[in-house]
Design a protein around this motif. Structure first.
Motif, short mmCIF file in Angstrom:
data_model
loop_
_atom_site.label_atom_id
_atom_site.label_comp_id
_atom_site.label_asym_id
_atom_site.label_seq_id
_atom_site.Cartn_x
_atom_site.Cartn_y
_atom_site.Cartn_z
N MET A 37 -4.01 -1.74 19.16
CA MET A 37 -2.75 -2.32 19.45
C MET A 37 -2.08 -1.45 19.18
O MET A 37 -0.81 -1.06 19.68
N ALA A 38 -1.52 -0.46 18.11
CA ALA A 38 -0.63 0.17 18.33
C ALA A 38 -1.06 1.45 19.42
O ALA A 38 0.02 2.27 19.55
N GLU A 39 -2.33 1.63 19.49
CA GLU A 39 -2.23 3.00 20.28
C GLU A 39 -1.68 2.61 21.92
O GLU A 39 -0.82 3.57 22.21
N LEU A 40 -1.44 1.18 22.19
CA LEU A 40 -0.82 0.78 23.35
C LEU A 40 0.57 0.53 23.40
O LEU A 40 1.24 0.39 24.08
N SER A 41 1.43 0.78 22.12
CA SER A 41 1.99 0.88 21.78
C SER A 41 2.88 2.09 21.78
O SER A 41 3.95 2.03 21.47
N GLY A 42 1.97 3.37 22.20
CA GLY A 42 2.52 4.12 22.07
C GLY A 42 2.76 4.65 20.62
O GLY A 42 2.75 6.47 20.02
N LEU A 43 1.91 4.09 19.85
CA LEU A 43 1.87 4.96 17.91
C LEU A 43 -0.26 5.62 18.52
O LEU A 43 -0.84 4.84 18.78
N THR A 44 -0.12 6.82 17.61
CA THR A 44 -0.91 7.70 16.97
C THR A 44 -1.30 7.12 15.44
O THR A 44 -0.30 7.16 14.47
N LEU A 45 -2.22 6.82 14.85
CA LEU A 45 -2.68 6.53 13.88
C LEU A 45 -3.17 7.98 12.85
O LEU A 45 -3.49 8.99 13.24
N LEU A 46 -2.55 8.43 11.81
CA LEU A 46 -2.03 8.96 11.47
C LEU A 46 -2.46 9.67 10.05
O LEU A 46 -3.15 10.07 10.33
N GLU A 47 -2.99 8.20 9.08
CA GLU A 47 -3.78 7.96 7.89
C GLU A 47 -3.84 7.02 7.82
O GLU A 47 -3.47 5.87 8.27
N ARG A 48 -4.73 6.95 7.19
CA ARG A 48 -5.11 4.67 6.87
C ARG A 48 -5.86 5.20 5.41
O ARG A 48 -7.26 5.54 4.96
N PHE A 49 -5.49 4.43 3.74
CA PHE A 49 -5.50 4.56 2.93
C PHE A 49 -6.20 3.37 2.45
O PHE A 49 -5.96 2.13 3.32
N ALA A 50 -7.08 2.83 1.24
CA ALA A 50 -7.49 1.41 0.89
C ALA A 50 -5.84 1.02 0.39
O ALA A 50 -6.51 -0.29 0.31
N ASP A 51 -5.52 0.99 -0.03
CA ASP A 51 -3.75 0.90 -1.14
C ASP A 51 -3.05 1.79 -1.13
O ASP A 51 -3.22 3.71 -0.63
N TRP A 52 -1.89 1.46 -1.57
CA TRP A 52 -0.78 2.11 -2.10
C TRP A 52 -1.05 3.09 -2.93
O TRP A 52 -0.07 4.20 -3.05
N ASN A 53 -2.22 3.26 -3.67
CA ASN A 53 -2.66 4.55 -4.77
C ASN A 53 -3.46 5.21 -4.00
O ASN A 53 -4.02 6.99 -4.67
N LYS A 54 -3.33 5.27 -2.38
CA LYS A 54 -4.46 6.89 -0.86
C LYS A 54 -5.80 6.19 -1.88
O LYS A 54 -6.17 7.19 -1.60
N ALA A 55 -6.42 5.06 -2.25
CA ALA A 55 -7.33 5.39 -2.90
C ALA A 55 -8.50 5.27 -0.92
O ALA A 55 -7.97 5.18 0.31
#
Length: 265
Positions: free
Chosen positions: A225-243
């Motif tokens: 969905m993000a890609e179709l909107s012109g966005l690229t995944l930069l990072e993915r974490f498990a939570d706000w603590n960057k797990a």
């Protein structure tokens, strides 16, 4: 910060269920949410992210009662919000400094403002409140259209994995405090990826009933969905603590980047 302005009417959602949730739960929302989230971690992550990317402006979609907008503004960011529920905004306005927060009533799938933002935030499963894939895609398209070049869309959600283990219907306890119990009756449509719940709060003040309807999305689906909107995944974490994000976590924090302007050729 200049006041947030529309360049066209901010649409109002036709699906009453999304509006009903905020209107009903607004009086007790802050007390319920306090036990389910760590606001301090979210604010620390977002202020660090803003510093790393030289970001100064932030728009929150589904800003609720200002749980994140207040501390983010205090941390130095110029903040604004779009919120569907007038009752939620009324609760926000009643808090100290709430009258000064730049928040408009509107549907986060279809709005058009007079400016772009360095950061756009969709926190705590708010994307799932849009109860169809079409509305979720529309939200990401609209968000992407309001990002500055190289701006970031930050999305926080639970993962579907624990949800898919739920039976088709049932009831589960959510909280038990002194003098208060919170139960949730639910119906789970795995094919449509939709969970309808009714939270029931039992306390000495009486009984409160709060219906809701969520449509969850798988990580790969969200990325598409993000890609179709012109966005690229930069990072993915498990939570706000960057797990680290692994197959054994129950939540995700996704950072999607808007395209940067190309220089002159």
């Amino acid at each position: 910060m200049a006041g947030l302005k529309r360049t066209s009417t901010v649409a109002t959602v036709n699906d009453w269920r999304e509006l009903e949730y905020g209107e009903n739960i607004a009086p007790v929302y802050d007390s319920i949410i306090a036990s389910e989230v760590n606001t301090d971690d979210a604010v620390a992550f977002l202020t660090e992210l803003a510093a790393e990317h030289d970001a100064h402006t932030l728009l929150e979609l589904g800003s609720g009662t200002g749980r994140l907008l207040f501390p983010l503004q205090a941390a130095g960011l110029e903040v604004a919000g779009i919120e569907l529920s007038p009752a939620m905004i009324e609760r926000m306005r009643a808090k100290p400094g709430g009258a000064q927060l730049d928040v408009l009533v509107g549907d986060m799938t279809e709005f058009e403002l007079d400016r772009r933002f360095d950061l756009i935030l969709i926190a705590f499963n708010t994307l799932y409140c849009l109860d169809s894939s079409e509305r979720q895609r529309a939200c990401l398209r609209t968000a992407a259209g309001h990002l500055s070049p190289g701006g970031l869309l930050v999305i926080e959600t639970h993962l579907p994995y624990p949800l898919t283990r739920m039976p088709a219907r049932g009831m589960t306890p959510l909280a038990l405090d002194h003098g208060r119990a919170v139960l949730a009756a639910y119906r789970h449509d795995q094919l449509g990826q939709v969970i309808e719940t009714t939270a029931i709060i039992l306390s000495s003040d009486g009984i409160g009933v709060y219906p809701n309807r969520n449509r969850y999305a798988w990580p790969a689906e969200l990325d598409l969905m993000a890609e179709l909107s012109g966005l690229t995944l930069l990072e993915r974490f498990a939570d706000w603590n960057k797990a680290p994000f692994t197959g054994y976590v129950d939540s995700q924090l996704c950072l999607y980047e808007a395209a940067r302007r190309s220089g002159p050729k």
